[in-house]
Design a protein around this motif. Sequence first.
Motif, short mmCIF file in Angstrom:
data_model
loop_
_atom_site.label_atom_id
_atom_site.label_comp_id
_atom_site.label_asym_id
_atom_site.label_seq_id
_atom_site.Cartn_x
_atom_site.Cartn_y
_atom_site.Cartn_z
N GLN A 210 0.83 -1.21 0.00
CA GLN A 210 0.00 0.00 0.00
C GLN A 210 0.86 1.26 0.00
N TYR A 211 2.02 1.20 0.66
CA TYR A 211 2.88 2.38 0.76
C TYR A 211 4.09 2.29 -0.17
N GLY A 212 3.98 1.44 -1.18
CA GLY A 212 4.99 1.42 -2.24
C GLY A 212 6.34 0.87 -1.84
N VAL A 213 6.37 -0.03 -0.87
CA VAL A 213 7.64 -0.61 -0.43
C VAL A 213 8.06 -1.69 -1.42
N GLN A 214 9.18 -1.49 -2.09
CA GLN A 214 9.66 -2.45 -3.09
C GLN A 214 11.05 -2.98 -2.77
N SER A 215 11.72 -2.37 -1.81
CA SER A 215 13.05 -2.84 -1.41
C SER A 215 13.22 -2.57 0.08
N PHE A 216 14.29 -3.15 0.64
CA PHE A 216 14.52 -3.02 2.08
C PHE A 216 15.92 -2.47 2.36
N PRO A 217 16.06 -1.63 3.40
CA PRO A 217 14.93 -1.02 4.13
C PRO A 217 14.36 0.17 3.36
N THR A 218 13.07 0.35 3.47
CA THR A 218 12.40 1.56 2.99
C THR A 218 11.91 2.30 4.21
N ILE A 219 12.23 3.60 4.28
CA ILE A 219 11.89 4.39 5.47
C ILE A 219 10.96 5.52 5.07
N LYS A 220 9.86 5.63 5.79
CA LYS A 220 8.88 6.68 5.49
C LYS A 220 8.50 7.42 6.78
N PHE A 221 8.21 8.70 6.59
CA PHE A 221 7.81 9.57 7.70
C PHE A 221 6.32 9.88 7.57
N PHE A 222 5.57 9.58 8.64
CA PHE A 222 4.13 9.83 8.68
C PHE A 222 3.87 11.02 9.60
N PRO A 223 3.65 12.22 9.04
CA PRO A 223 3.44 13.41 9.88
C PRO A 223 2.10 13.36 10.61
N LYS A 224 2.06 14.03 11.74
CA LYS A 224 0.79 14.12 12.48
C LYS A 224 -0.21 14.95 11.68
N GLY A 225 -1.46 14.82 12.06
CA GLY A 225 -2.49 15.57 11.37
C GLY A 225 -3.04 14.89 10.13
N GLY A 226 -2.71 13.60 9.95
CA GLY A 226 -3.26 12.87 8.82
C GLY A 226 -2.66 13.23 7.48
N LYS A 227 -1.49 13.86 7.47
CA LYS A 227 -0.86 14.24 6.21
C LYS A 227 -0.27 13.00 5.52
N GLU A 228 -0.05 13.10 4.22
CA GLU A 228 0.49 11.98 3.45
C GLU A 228 1.93 11.68 3.90
N PRO A 229 2.30 10.41 3.96
CA PRO A 229 3.67 10.07 4.34
C PRO A 229 4.67 10.52 3.28
N VAL A 230 5.89 10.79 3.73
CA VAL A 230 6.95 11.20 2.81
C VAL A 230 8.11 10.23 2.94
N ALA A 231 8.79 9.99 1.82
CA ALA A 231 9.94 9.08 1.82
C ALA A 231 11.13 9.74 2.52
N TYR A 232 11.79 8.98 3.37
CA TYR A 232 13.02 9.45 4.02
C TYR A 232 14.19 9.12 3.10
N SER A 233 14.92 10.14 2.68
CA SER A 233 16.01 9.92 1.73
C SER A 233 17.34 10.48 2.23
N SER A 234 17.40 10.84 3.50
CA SER A 234 18.65 11.37 4.06
C SER A 234 19.57 10.21 4.44
N GLY A 235 20.68 10.54 5.10
CA GLY A 235 21.64 9.51 5.50
C GLY A 235 21.11 8.62 6.61
N ARG A 236 21.86 7.58 6.92
CA ARG A 236 21.38 6.58 7.87
C ARG A 236 22.22 6.51 9.14
N THR A 237 22.89 7.61 9.48
CA THR A 237 23.57 7.68 10.77
C THR A 237 22.58 8.18 11.82
N GLU A 238 22.91 7.97 13.07
CA GLU A 238 22.05 8.45 14.16
C GLU A 238 21.86 9.97 14.06
N GLU A 239 22.94 10.69 13.81
CA GLU A 239 22.87 12.15 13.74
C GLU A 239 21.96 12.62 12.60
#
Length: 403
Positions: A210-239
């Motif tokens: 449903q959310y277009g996951v075709q590979s792993f890991p796929t990371i998405k951000f679901f904002p509050k307020g019922g807004k559409e999720p957005v793909a996370y495309s930044s780096g993968r360090t803790e910072e």
Amino acid sequence: MRFVSATFSALSLLSLALASKVVDLDSKNFENIIGGSKPALVEFFAPWCGHCKNLAPTYEQLADAFPSDKVVIAKTDADGVGKELGNRFGVTGFPTLKWFPAGSLEPQDYSGGRDLDSLASFVSRESGVKSNIKPPPPPAAVELDYSNFNDIALNDSKDVLVAFTAPWCGHCKNLKPAYESVARAFASEPSVVVAQMNADDEANRPIASQYGVQSFPTIKFFPKGGKEPVAYSSGRTEEQFIEFLNENCGTYRTAGGSLSAKAGKVLTLDKLASNFFTADLPSRSDIVAETKKSLAELGSSVSTSASYYLKAMERIMDKGESWLTKEQARIAGLLQSPALAPTKIDELKIKANILSSFAEKKVEEIADAASDIAGEKMEDVKAFISMMEAQGAKATDRIKEEL
């Protein structure tokens, strides 16, 4: 020197071999050990087999995890001294693992994972004997599945970061340490959730699709307020994860979970606090009144901690400027306590941040004074600043003694 080094290496290998709890089998001792009162897991291996070599350290750990008087963890070289055993039990590839129940020479094939947890779980289940392996700590990231996904990820009052993963995915395994650190860093943020979902589980696949996951890991951000999720495309360090969440959630976390120096501060109130500390007494009363008005106007747009600006002004009016320095020293001392709850640490850190606003203009005035006294001579400026810092340190030490 080479002889000494080689001898040491040989002795190290010998000591490891002697310390091993894995029982070596061949056609002569097999039926003396297997099929008796103790159940056994037997590995049929070949010395040249790469998979066997990779399994060897884990298999040693497995043997250490169970009492040898209750369970046998054994191996045989099925391409050497145990070749007859390999033929007897139909071994055609390496490594092959077979489980022999107590009192039986009729094995069952082991087809589970070759990690320690999978092997130990199998042995415990079949033998009824518990291992001494300590269970891993519960994950910090919230575990999502088809039954709770909508309730958590689509919660209108929360910002949710979701990592869609698969257990077999190497990139997902590499991501886990940093992602768990991020989850711990935001554990004290009630409106932010860091979650993960096994998107390769059959029951969860429809949601992943449903959310277009075709590979792993796929990371998405679901904002509050019922807004559409957005793909996370930044780096993968803790910072990098923390920077993304701070920007999108309005939070002020740092790596490790503490609050940054900006947490709890409000620009309008910062200016009032700075002006308050350098103002004369009549003017301070006017600034207090202006602060009350600003707090009322800001209302719910700022956190309840913003009222501490007003409280600090009233305390300084009542007890004098020394209250500020004493309170800063008291809070700094409390923040060193290892027993404080995370919410209490956040509360104290915000108070410390707010109190720092009161002295900012004072510091500027000291710098201006230094410039006036020393003129263009930078050496004199530095000497003046050093003197002021020394006096400040002495004052702080004196306050700590009084406390």
